[in-house]
Design an enzyme around this catalytic site. Sequence first.
Site, PDB file in Angstrom:
ATOM      1  N   GLU A  47       0.803  -1.222   0.000  1.00 24.28           N
ATOM      2  CA  GLU A  47       0.000   0.000   0.000  1.00 24.28           C
ATOM      3  C   GLU A  47       0.842   1.281   0.000  1.00 24.28           C
ATOM      4  OE1 GLU A  47      -2.790  -0.635   3.251  1.00 24.28           O
ATOM      5  OE2 GLU A  47      -3.962  -1.990   2.005  1.00 24.28           O
ATOM      6  N   GLU A 134      -4.885  -8.384  -1.232  1.00 25.45           N
ATOM      7  CA  GLU A 134      -5.442  -8.180   0.106  1.00 25.45           C
ATOM      8  C   GLU A 134      -6.865  -7.644   0.041  1.00 25.45           C
ATOM      9  OE1 GLU A 134      -4.876  -5.291   3.923  1.00 25.45           O
ATOM     10  OE2 GLU A 134      -3.026  -5.961   2.968  1.00 25.45           O
TER      11      GLU A 134
END
Length: 192
Positions: A47, A134
Amino acid sequence: TPPAYMKTNNNAVGGELLQTQYTAYAQHLKDFCKYLGNVDVVSIQNEPNITVGYESCTWSAAQMLEFCKTNAPAIGKPVMAPEAYNFAYSTSDPILNDPIACANIQYIGGHLYGTTTRSYPLAVTKEKKLWMTEFAYNPDSIGTCMTMAKDILDCLNGNMNAFVYWYLRQPGCNIINTDGTLKLKGYTLAQF
């Protein structure tokens, strides 16, 4: 996150990787893979495109592109990038559109948070393995399971090669109970 000393804020949380540390970070990832053993693919950063309060590092699309062009091969393992929150194509398109950077990565990864499941024709055209790395679902109900199953099917129909669920046992988003038995979400995932 890269080690704190390699970052602009000298902290495990936030900051950016110093450009002067790109070579050292590639070596750090290589050493980490060697330490773990039997690593098939390594992600440059989890991320990189959001600000969070836990271990993290922010990367612009330009920084990720530069690292992939100049340092990804030194890791010595197949590389995944950018593993963006919300599968932000704005983070991965520059890598895929640059012949050198594109040749240096084998996987495009991303998360479904804040977006809907969709295909990624550019990654498919460039023959990259496309992984959804994810996502989590709550609560553990039939309605949630139906949403989860649809998202998995949409990923598969969008030419993704993997659907990786976030967390087996973490309270709330887990797919197994503390005694190891499957929750409804676990049964749903097991169907695939």
